[in-house]
Design a protein around this motif. Structure first.
Motif, PDB file in Angstrom:
ATOM      1  N   ILE A 290       0.845  -1.190   0.000  1.00 59.02           N
ATOM      2  CA  ILE A 290       0.000   0.000   0.000  1.00 59.02           C
ATOM      3  C   ILE A 290       0.883   1.244   0.000  1.00 59.02           C
ATOM      4  O   ILE A 290       1.750   1.399   0.867  1.00 59.02           O
ATOM      5  CB  ILE A 290      -0.934   0.018   1.226  1.00 59.02           C
ATOM      6  CG1 ILE A 290      -1.783  -1.257   1.273  1.00 59.02           C
ATOM      7  CG2 ILE A 290      -1.829   1.258   1.188  1.00 59.02           C
ATOM      8  CD1 ILE A 290      -2.684  -1.462   0.066  1.00 59.02           C
ATOM      9  N   CYS A 291       0.658   2.114  -0.978  1.00 56.85           N
ATOM     10  CA  CYS A 291       1.407   3.372  -1.067  1.00 56.85           C
ATOM     11  C   CYS A 291       0.535   4.518  -0.582  1.00 56.85           C
ATOM     12  O   CYS A 291      -0.610   4.661  -1.033  1.00 56.85           O
ATOM     13  CB  CYS A 291       1.834   3.624  -2.509  1.00 56.85           C
ATOM     14  SG  CYS A 291       2.755   5.165  -2.748  1.00 56.85           S
ATOM     15  N   PRO A 292       1.040   5.367   0.311  1.00 50.93           N
ATOM     16  CA  PRO A 292       0.240   6.492   0.801  1.00 50.93           C
ATOM     17  C   PRO A 292       0.075   7.615  -0.222  1.00 50.93           C
ATOM     18  O   PRO A 292      -0.817   8.444  -0.071  1.00 50.93           O
ATOM     19  CB  PRO A 292       1.021   6.975   2.032  1.00 50.93           C
ATOM     20  CG  PRO A 292       2.425   6.550   1.773  1.00 50.93           C
ATOM     21  CD  PRO A 292       2.330   5.256   1.018  1.00 50.93           C
ATOM     22  N   TRP A 293       0.925   7.663  -1.229  1.00 55.60           N
ATOM     23  CA  TRP A 293       0.785   8.662  -2.277  1.00 55.60           C
ATOM     24  C   TRP A 293      -0.039   8.095  -3.421  1.00 55.60           C
ATOM     25  O   TRP A 293       0.056   6.911  -3.751  1.00 55.60           O
ATOM     26  CB  TRP A 293       2.159   9.081  -2.804  1.00 55.60           C
ATOM     27  CG  TRP A 293       2.842  10.099  -1.941  1.00 55.60           C
ATOM     28  CD1 TRP A 293       2.433  10.571  -0.732  1.00 55.60           C
ATOM     29  CD2 TRP A 293       4.079  10.763  -2.235  1.00 55.60           C
ATOM     30  NE1 TRP A 293       3.327  11.493  -0.250  1.00 55.60           N
ATOM     31  CE2 TRP A 293       4.344  11.628  -1.160  1.00 55.60           C
ATOM     32  CE3 TRP A 293       4.967  10.711  -3.301  1.00 55.60           C
ATOM     33  CZ2 TRP A 293       5.479  12.429  -1.119  1.00 55.60           C
ATOM     34  CZ3 TRP A 293       6.099  11.499  -3.272  1.00 55.60           C
ATOM     35  CH2 TRP A 293       6.353  12.362  -2.192  1.00 55.60           C
ATOM     36  N   ALA A 294      -0.837   8.977  -4.055  1.00 53.59           N
ATOM     37  CA  ALA A 294      -1.679   8.553  -5.167  1.00 53.59           C
ATOM     38  C   ALA A 294      -1.820   9.700  -6.159  1.00 53.59           C
ATOM     39  O   ALA A 294      -0.881  10.477  -6.368  1.00 53.59           O
ATOM     40  CB  ALA A 294      -3.030   8.063  -4.644  1.00 53.59           C
ATOM     41  N   LEU A 295      -3.013   9.834  -6.763  1.00 52.38           N
ATOM     42  CA  LEU A 295      -3.211  10.776  -7.858  1.00 52.38           C
ATOM     43  C   LEU A 295      -2.904  12.216  -7.473  1.00 52.38           C
ATOM     44  O   LEU A 295      -2.249  12.945  -8.227  1.00 52.38           O
ATOM     45  CB  LEU A 295      -4.650  10.661  -8.373  1.00 52.38           C
ATOM     46  CG  LEU A 295      -5.053  11.609  -9.506  1.00 52.38           C
ATOM     47  CD1 LEU A 295      -4.162  11.436 -10.724  1.00 52.38           C
ATOM     48  CD2 LEU A 295      -6.519  11.389  -9.863  1.00 52.38           C
ATOM     49  N   ARG A 296      -3.396  12.684  -6.318  1.00 52.10           N
ATOM     50  CA  ARG A 296      -3.155  14.080  -5.928  1.00 52.10           C
ATOM     51  C   ARG A 296      -1.665  14.386  -5.886  1.00 52.10           C
ATOM     52  O   ARG A 296      -1.214  15.426  -6.375  1.00 52.10           O
ATOM     53  CB  ARG A 296      -3.805  14.374  -4.567  1.00 52.10           C
ATOM     54  CG  ARG A 296      -5.271  14.699  -4.635  1.00 52.10           C
ATOM     55  CD  ARG A 296      -5.803  15.084  -3.276  1.00 52.10           C
ATOM     56  NE  ARG A 296      -5.691  14.017  -2.294  1.00 52.10           N
ATOM     57  CZ  ARG A 296      -6.581  13.023  -2.168  1.00 52.10           C
ATOM     58  NH1 ARG A 296      -7.632  12.984  -2.958  1.00 52.10           N
ATOM     59  NH2 ARG A 296      -6.430  12.098  -1.267  1.00 52.10           N
ATOM     60  N   GLU A 297      -0.912  13.492  -5.279  1.00 51.18           N
ATOM     61  CA  GLU A 297       0.533  13.719  -5.191  1.00 51.18           C
ATOM     62  C   GLU A 297       1.169  13.685  -6.578  1.00 51.18           C
ATOM     63  O   GLU A 297       2.112  14.442  -6.864  1.00 51.18           O
ATOM     64  CB  GLU A 297       1.174  12.666  -4.290  1.00 51.18           C
ATOM     65  CG  GLU A 297       0.900  12.854  -2.804  1.00 51.18           C
ATOM     66  CD  GLU A 297      -0.493  12.425  -2.372  1.00 51.18           C
ATOM     67  OE1 GLU A 297      -0.919  12.795  -1.262  1.00 51.18           O
ATOM     68  OE2 GLU A 297      -1.176  11.704  -3.158  1.00 51.18           O
ATOM     69  N   GLY A 298       0.661  12.828  -7.471  1.00 52.53           N
ATOM     70  CA  GLY A 298       1.179  12.795  -8.831  1.00 52.53           C
ATOM     71  C   GLY A 298       0.960  14.112  -9.556  1.00 52.53           C
ATOM     72  O   GLY A 298       1.848  14.596 -10.277  1.00 52.53           O
ATOM     73  N   VAL A 299      -0.222  14.719  -9.363  1.00 48.70           N
ATOM     74  CA  VAL A 299      -0.514  16.018  -9.974  1.00 48.70           C
ATOM     75  C   VAL A 299       0.450  17.078  -9.452  1.00 48.70           C
ATOM     76  O   VAL A 299       0.997  17.892 -10.218  1.00 48.70           O
ATOM     77  CB  VAL A 299      -1.976  16.424  -9.695  1.00 48.70           C
ATOM     78  CG1 VAL A 299      -2.227  17.871 -10.078  1.00 48.70           C
ATOM     79  CG2 VAL A 299      -2.935  15.496 -10.449  1.00 48.70           C
ATOM     80  N   ILE A 300       0.677  17.077  -8.133  1.00 47.43           N
ATOM     81  CA  ILE A 300       1.590  18.057  -7.537  1.00 47.43           C
ATOM     82  C   ILE A 300       3.011  17.863  -8.064  1.00 47.43           C
ATOM     83  O   ILE A 300       3.696  18.824  -8.443  1.00 47.43           O
ATOM     84  CB  ILE A 300       1.589  17.927  -6.001  1.00 47.43           C
ATOM     85  CG1 ILE A 300       0.215  18.253  -5.432  1.00 47.43           C
ATOM     86  CG2 ILE A 300       2.639  18.843  -5.376  1.00 47.43           C
ATOM     87  CD1 ILE A 300       0.034  17.823  -3.988  1.00 47.43           C
TER      88      ILE A 300
END
Length: 312
Positions: A290-300
């Protein structure tokens, strides 16, 4: 710089205010979210209903106020599957922009998968080798794989947890026939393009992101969110298969009482668990990290990369 990231998902609207600069991990400063449930505010034509449009507009307007109050100098707003697939998508976006001044970008399914993959790559680093990344949203499932920062393959399927709950489990606790039909539809959809990922062989790491996977992993014994993002978490296939029979018999209230499950998403737990099970089975994976980073972090992260290039 302080940035507001406005994520209009199929389940939830989420404003994440972050302090970000090149070469550092985005640091969350504050968060505001509301359960919009846009994937379930659709009429028989597939249009977002007036109730859904009003809820979305009110959320965006309040997010603008909060972002200004928090000192954000930039706002990155995007919408995913529920808005993307709605037959009145253009009218919804125009209404939001007219009332709030915010122009929401609509991400394609492949862009969702690509940006989520970027976030996972940055979290685990190059030592993770070839990655396979799975993301169950409210409206869609995204899969991506590759050995670089940009995935070799990235695609999206309309089998998100909220969409499936609305289509198969609207009457409440599912029957055996409901589960059988859902399982078959999900597995056919995933298997259709599974070769895109399988041709490269087994990944060095198989990773899952976002709320649905986090909730299912928590039900299966992963550490709670209070333990912090640096604690290793995984969803074990054997544990999920052992727990599924009991999950299938639970009422929504019983599901909501499970660890890691919010009341607003309880009805999506079983569809989400069946999609997770299908991913594990079809790609022959014993577990998903499980990774805590997802789409929002990718956009940033992509935005920071652009600024770094411009600054150079």
């Amino acid at each position: 710089m302080r940035v507001g990231v406005l994520d209009i998902g199929s389940n939830t609207g989420h404003l994440l205010v972050v302090d970000a600069h090149g070469g550092a991990a985005p640091l969350p400063a504050s968060s505001y979210k509301q359960p919009l449930r846009l994937a379930e505010h659709l009429d028989d034509r597939g249009a977002v209903t007036p109730v859904g449009v009003d809820a979305l507009t009110a959320f965006v307007a309040e997010s603008v106020r909060i972002a200004e109050e928090r000192g954000c100098e930039d706002m990155l707003g995007f919408a995913t599957s529920a808005v993307r697939d709605a037959v009145n998508s253009d009218a919804v976006l125009a209404h939001v922009q007219d009332r709030t001044g915010v122009e929401l970008a609509v991400l394609s399914g492949s862009d969702e998968a690509r940006l989520t993959f970027l976030a996972v790559r940055r979290w685990f680093g190059w030592s993770a080798g070839r990655l396979a990344v799975f993301d169950i949203g409210g409206g869609s499932l995204e899969i991506a794989g590759g050995a670089d920062e940009a995935p070799d393959v990235a695609w999206s399927m309309p089998i998100g947890a909220a969409r499936l709950a609305r289509s198969f489990f609207a009457a409440g606790t599912p029957t055996e026939d409901d589960v059988r039909r859902l399982r078959h539809e999900v597995r056919v959809e995933i298997a259709r393009d599974a070769g895109k990922l399988l041709r490269a062989g087994a990944p060095d790491r198989a990773v899952a992101t976002s709320k649905t996977f986090r909730s299912i992993a928590r039900i299966c014994g992963a550490a709670p969110s209070a333990a912090g993002p640096l604690v290793a978490r995984s969803l074990e296939g054997a544990v999920l298969r052992a727990k599924l029979p009991a999950l299938l018999t639970m009422s929504v209230d019983q599901l909501a009482a499970l660890p890691g499950v919010s009341a607003s998403r309880a009805h999506q737990v079983v569809p989400g668990a069946l999609v997770a099970e299908a991913c594990l089975d079809i790609f022959d994976l014993p577990a998903l990290e499980i990774c805590p980073w997802a789409l929002r972090e990718g956009v940033i992260l992509e935005r920071l990369d652009q600024l770094s290039v411009l600054g150079a």
